[in-house]
Design an enzyme around this catalytic site. Sequence first.
Site, PDB file in Angstrom:
ATOM      1  N   HIS A   1      79.333  42.897  47.339  1.00 27.16           N
ATOM      2  CA  HIS A   1      78.094  42.149  47.533  1.00 27.16           C
ATOM      3  C   HIS A   1      77.656  42.230  48.991  1.00 27.16           C
ATOM      4  CE1 HIS A   1      78.983  39.378  43.845  1.00 27.16           C
ATOM      5  NE2 HIS A   1      78.427  40.531  43.494  1.00 27.16           N
TER       6      HIS A   1
ATOM      7  N   ARG B   1      83.693  41.693  35.056  1.00 27.28           N
ATOM      8  CA  ARG B   1      83.535  41.657  36.516  1.00 27.28           C
ATOM      9  C   ARG B   1      83.343  40.224  36.991  1.00 27.28           C
ATOM     10  NH1 ARG B   1      81.606  44.386  41.257  1.00 27.28           N
ATOM     11  NH2 ARG B   1      79.748  43.429  42.146  1.00 27.28           N
TER      12      ARG B   1
ATOM     13  N   TYR C   1      79.801  32.172  41.775  1.00 25.60           N
ATOM     14  CA  TYR C   1      81.021  32.045  40.983  1.00 25.60           C
ATOM     15  C   TYR C   1      81.756  30.726  41.253  1.00 25.60           C
ATOM     16  CZ  TYR C   1      80.240  36.958  40.069  1.00 25.60           C
ATOM     17  OH  TYR C   1      79.675  38.160  39.698  1.00 25.60           O
TER      18      TYR C   1
ATOM     19  N   LYS D   1      76.590  50.106  43.861  1.00 29.32           N
ATOM     20  CA  LYS D   1      75.233  49.571  43.960  1.00 29.32           C
ATOM     21  C   LYS D   1      74.773  49.598  45.416  1.00 29.32           C
ATOM     22  CE  LYS D   1      72.436  45.757  42.173  1.00 29.32           C
ATOM     23  NZ  LYS D   1      72.464  44.480  41.439  1.00 29.32           N
TER      24      LYS D   1
END
Length: 330
Positions: free
Chosen positions: A303, A280, A312, A171
Amino acid sequence: MMVDDIPFPLPTQPVRLVDRFRFFMRSLNMSYRTEQAYVHWLLRYIRFHDRRHPDSMGVVELEAFLSHLAVDLNSAINTQRTALNALMFFYNKFLNKNIEGLAPVRATKHRRVPVVFSHDEAVRIIQRLEQPYKLAVQLMYGAGLRLNECLALRVKDVDFSGNQLIVRAGKGGKDRRTVLPQALIGDLRQQIIIVQKLHELDTVEGFGEVYMPNRLSEKYPEQARSLTWQFLFPSANRSVDPRSDVIRRHHLYDGTLQRKVKDALREAKIFKHASCHTFRHSFATQLLVAGYDIRTVQELLGHSDVKTTEIYTHVLNKGGLGVRSPLDAF
């Protein structure tokens, strides 16, 4: 102007607007998924304004369309953002028509706590899958891969000596390294043997060439037929590349793997609104439970902002913000 979708491959000298837009994106080596998404939003924008030519429209029409997504269709913030990115790219890059000062009604941003599996739940689902889907899901859970990152793995991306997996163009177009689960080394070696045999069969039958990004097949034509570049999870059948009309063996179709996981969820009687991406989320949560530093988890997930990873911390098996229920005191 015709605005319906087009056949593939593109004409050598495209005339229609959508054809030229596709041709422009391909000249920049943009991914096929991005191309599809951007054309989708361009067509919806044109149809919303009664098929007017985009060059005759501007800020007012863009705001009206984006506000329509938020107000009339109650679209998610990511949907509106994708439409905005697509149309800004079309105007600013393709038409070279600078658009500034957009102020559409914004879609409401909902911050949701991610759904995660316990380790027991993840194992129960995995046990109900057959190969190669089982191995793919094990990698998503064991290495924190996104679905498309997992399916796009090549043989060369499994670094046994370095005990790591290399994720290419994840990403944001970023490469990263993540953990190689030791429990999967035997299965991964066996999977590569299967890929090798399939590749040998393709080569004998006059095929064997695999898709390579960024025109690398032109720079290194021999590599496109090497085992090194073959997909780790090849499709059972060869297919026609929609952009080049070349017959190749691509990777497994993502929709098939998603369906397999849904079936396994149902068979395992796990009643959560979950998907492949939940593995994930579960990877990240399990690492934090084990005491790993959040910055380490951020790097493994790829990230760009640690705030994305911090979500999380809200699902670390401590429902209700870690408060002990009065009922549990008795």
